[in-house]
Scaffold this active site. Structure first.
Site, PDB file in Angstrom:
ATOM      1  N   LYS A 105       0.841  -1.186   0.000  1.00 38.61           N
ATOM      2  CA  LYS A 105       0.000   0.000   0.000  1.00 38.61           C
ATOM      3  C   LYS A 105       0.886   1.250   0.000  1.00 38.61           C
ATOM      4  O   LYS A 105       1.841   1.347   0.763  1.00 38.61           O
ATOM      5  CB  LYS A 105      -0.900  -0.013   1.236  1.00 38.61           C
ATOM      6  CG  LYS A 105      -2.090   0.912   1.188  1.00 38.61           C
ATOM      7  CD  LYS A 105      -3.005   0.612   2.362  1.00 38.61           C
ATOM      8  CE  LYS A 105      -4.261   1.447   2.322  1.00 38.61           C
ATOM      9  NZ  LYS A 105      -5.175   1.112   3.432  1.00 38.61           N
ATOM     10  N   GLU A 163     -19.858  -5.424   9.744  1.00 34.12           N
ATOM     11  CA  GLU A 163     -20.756  -4.647  10.584  1.00 34.12           C
ATOM     12  C   GLU A 163     -21.856  -5.500  11.212  1.00 34.12           C
ATOM     13  O   GLU A 163     -22.270  -5.244  12.352  1.00 34.12           O
ATOM     14  CB  GLU A 163     -21.379  -3.504   9.776  1.00 34.12           C
ATOM     15  CG  GLU A 163     -20.389  -2.419   9.371  1.00 34.12           C
ATOM     16  CD  GLU A 163     -19.633  -2.741   8.089  1.00 34.12           C
ATOM     17  OE1 GLU A 163     -18.754  -1.951   7.701  1.00 34.12           O
ATOM     18  OE2 GLU A 163     -19.928  -3.794   7.476  1.00 34.12           O
ATOM     19  N   ARG A 181     -26.029  -1.852   6.861  1.00 37.73           N
ATOM     20  CA  ARG A 181     -25.755  -3.262   6.630  1.00 37.73           C
ATOM     21  C   ARG A 181     -26.103  -4.117   7.838  1.00 37.73           C
ATOM     22  O   ARG A 181     -26.257  -5.326   7.723  1.00 37.73           O
ATOM     23  CB  ARG A 181     -24.277  -3.440   6.281  1.00 37.73           C
ATOM     24  CG  ARG A 181     -23.742  -2.428   5.296  1.00 37.73           C
ATOM     25  CD  ARG A 181     -22.302  -2.661   4.960  1.00 37.73           C
ATOM     26  NE  ARG A 181     -22.180  -3.705   3.967  1.00 37.73           N
ATOM     27  CZ  ARG A 181     -21.031  -4.077   3.411  1.00 37.73           C
ATOM     28  NH1 ARG A 181     -19.907  -3.491   3.766  1.00 37.73           N
ATOM     29  NH2 ARG A 181     -20.993  -5.028   2.515  1.00 37.73           N
TER      30      ARG A 181
END
Length: 644
Positions: free
Chosen positions: A282, A367, A395
């Site tokens: 990254k 979640e 969600r």
């Protein structure tokens, strides 16, 4: 002219010679750093997928082959290679490119995927559709940045594995630094071996023939099988994928275009579901991102490209106020624990984690699990605080309803980025929570208007022990406190100005119910309304659910009630106020100010609020018009007749 300037479509990428690809990758990184430093955006994830995206567009033919990104914030390089360089001037701003794939922008954007862990389900459905319709073309899902921590991804993998003859290429962008670097050439060799149809056929022949031989034949087969499995287990750290029935390739050096192309071609031609595991870094190629320990420049605002230093002025954010108060509460209450869904720093829980490392649980991008795990913690005698972005609570609605509220459990959900977030586009505006949570029995919703009320309401929320609570606040700087001049039940009175022409004993003109961060604009709007001689009162309910019954008496004392919220107008606080008055047979008209019930394009927060009329001037103008002029129902149902 550089190589990137010549790229107008993926065919131009495929036309480049292998020797040109390192230069193209370098130009892309230079372009991204320069462009994103001006606008802000997801620079770290995209610097990590430069070579991988180049390889994808050289091996597959978009849009005939469907490329899906999970999550979509790693699609900047894809946008560059599909001819959208010019749009980066206004990235994530009105009139510019979306920060995620956008079907309105390009035929190469198949899904607008900005909530993680969904691309594999899309891929499963697309592969089934291709099979049923006889459609040519491959389905490729680039899955990364923690998307495989979401349960939905594994549900999809289970179904993809069941479709042995439906080819899906799953590219895992592993930038989590969980695995040691591997030698690319050997990994490529193993990939070719395992995906070689001749190898698979040979193993099938051995499996059929050896058991028919004497005992030694069966033993030889078992030895061969054990050798094959042993090699895989030794050299492929994701052997569990093959246990699911998915062919596994890798790990591959995600910054070696040549190795990536080899692996992707083999996966493309295999004819069955394949996982290609790519190890990337990254922020690769930009030192400030590579050395950023927190998140490798995951999604900074505007920054100095030379140093990586943020250009934003010093200010206190809502998130920081919450994080600081959590540490204070943690010192006072040993039963307080925190849950994050892979967003420890963005939701402000990092300080709490530093102070109480054993009392913070990061469940990944899950979640639903976060909500029900919190329910388990509450059953176990603790008070969990679940911190997430408001848009992501959507969600977990079923878990909030059936696993937390049904059991009347003391769980506090803290919703950051509630209301308009703006630049991240329609999927990230937290404009749904005040609507969807209205239907949850026993749940309380607090909407603080400023830092003082956020601290106050957090304490009130975690003190509730007979059901769930929600504390919601917007993105950005918190600003100065707006102090109350009086109390009305549990509500704060922020402003009270009598009308110039009020008849003694008669009603005042307008009661404004200001929800959360809209309190400041409402106080300003009320002053503008009062300048027209109208009497106006502004109250902040503090708790948007349940509403204080003192609101009934206040409504009776006014000719018009106006509710203002940065939530969708359908089913929000305005609807709750109107329903409350109807149930009490109070005929005072209610006008609701809120966001239009639509998916809002990316733009600055103030631009979106302005479009919706949620500015002091917009609110005041509409209220003044309704009081002074004849009120008739508008197309959006906002107005009703006002009886003097």
């Amino acid at each position: 002219m550089g190589l990137l300037e010549k790229i107008r479509c993926p065919a131009d990428v495929r036309a480049l010679g292998p020797e040109e690809l390192p230069d193209l990758a370098a130009e892309i990184r230079e372009f991204l750093v320069d462009a994103v430093s001006r606008t802000g955006g997801h620079i770290g994830p995209n610097l990590g997928v430069v070579e991988l995206t180049i390889a994808l567009h050289r091996v597959f033919e978009s849009p005939r082959d469907r490329l899906l990104f999970d999550t979509g914030h790693q699609a900047y390089v894809h946008k560059l290679l599909t001819g959208r360089q010019e749009g980066f001037r206004l990235l994530r701003q009105r009139g510019g490119l979306s920060g995620y794939p956008s079907r309105a922008e390009s035929e190469h954007d198949i899904i607008e995927n900005s909530h993680a862990s969904t691309a594999l389900s899309y891929a499963d459905g697309l592969a089934k559709a291709n099979a049923l319709r006889g459609t040519d073309g491959k389905v490729v899902a680039l899955v990364g940045d923690g998307a495989l921590t979401g349960g939905m991804a594994w549900e999809a993998l289970n179904n993809i594995a069941a479709g042995e003859k439906r080819p899906v290429v799953i590219v895992v962008n592993d930038n989590g630094r969980s695995y040691s670097p591997t030698i690319g050439g050997f990994a490529s060799h193993l990939a070719q071996l395992r995906l070689d149809p001749g190898y698979e056929n040979a193993m099938g022949i051995v499996k059929r023939v050896m058991p028919r031989a004497p005992v030694a034949g069966s033993a030889v087969y078992e030895a061969l099988h054990a050798l094959k499995k042993g090699l895989k287990d030794a050299f492929t750290p994701q052997a569990m994928f093959e246990d699911l029935g998915l062919k596994y390739v890798g790990p591959i050096d995600g910054h070696d275009v040549h190795l990536l192309e080899e692996a992707l071609r083999s996966a493309r031609d295999f004819g069955a579901p394949v996982i290609v595991h790519c190890v990337t870094k990254k922020g690769c190629g930009y030192r400030p991102a590579e050395s950023n320990a927190e998140d490798c420049f995951h999604g900074p605002g505007a920054f100095d490209p030379a140093t990586g230093t943020t250009l934003a002025g010093a200010s206190t954010s809502w998130t920081e106020v919450f994080g600081t108060e959590m540490v204070r509460l943690g010192a006072e209450r040993s039963d307080l624990v925190a849950i994050t869904a892979a967003m420890l720093h963005p939701t402000g829980l990092a300080r709490f984690a530093d102070a109480y490392p054993d009392r913070v649980f990061d469940v990944g991008i899950a979640e639903q699990h976060a909500a029900t795990s919190a329910a388990g913690l509450a059953v176990g005698g603790l008070h969990p605080v679940v911190a997430m972005y408001a848009t992501f609570l959507n969600r977990a609605f079923d878990q909030v309803l059936m696993d937390v509220a049904l059991h009347r459990l003391p769980v506090t959900f803290v919703l950051d980025r509630a209301g308009v977030t703006g630049s991240d586009g329609p999927s990230h505006n937290g404009m749904w929570d005040l609507s969807i949570l209205q239907v949850v029995p026993g749940l309380r919703i607090a909407a603080p208007r400023d830092a003082g009320r956020l601290r106050q309401l957090m304490r009130e929320a975690v003190a509730v022990d007979d059901g769930p609570t929600v504390v919601r606040f917007p993105k950005g700087s918190v600003g100065a406190d707006t102090e109350a001049i009086d109390r009305m039940g549990e509500m704060d009175v922020l402003l009270r100005k009598p009308g110039l022409s009020r008849v003694a004993g008669g009603p005042e003109d307008v009661l404004i119910v200001a929800v959360g961060a809209m309190a400041g604009p409402c106080v300003e709007a009320a002053s503008l309304v009062a300048a027209h001689g109208l009497g106006v009162t502004v109250v902040d309910p503090r708790w948007a659910k349940p509403l204080d019954t003192e609101l009934l008496g206040a409504a009776r004392r006014h000719r018009l009630v106006a509710t203002v919220e940065d939530n969708g107008r359908v089913g929000g606080v305005g609807d709750a106020v109107a329903r409350m008055l109807r149930d009490a047979e109070i005929t005072t008209p209610v006008v609701t100010f809120g966001l239009p019930q639509t998916f809002l394009d990316h733009a600055k927060r103030e631009e979106i609020l302005g479009d919706a009329g949620l500015t002091p001037q917009g609110i005041a103008q509409e209220i003044t018009r309704l009081v002074h002029g004849p009120m008739t129902a508008t197309d959006d149902g906002r107005s009703a007749s006002l009886h003097a």
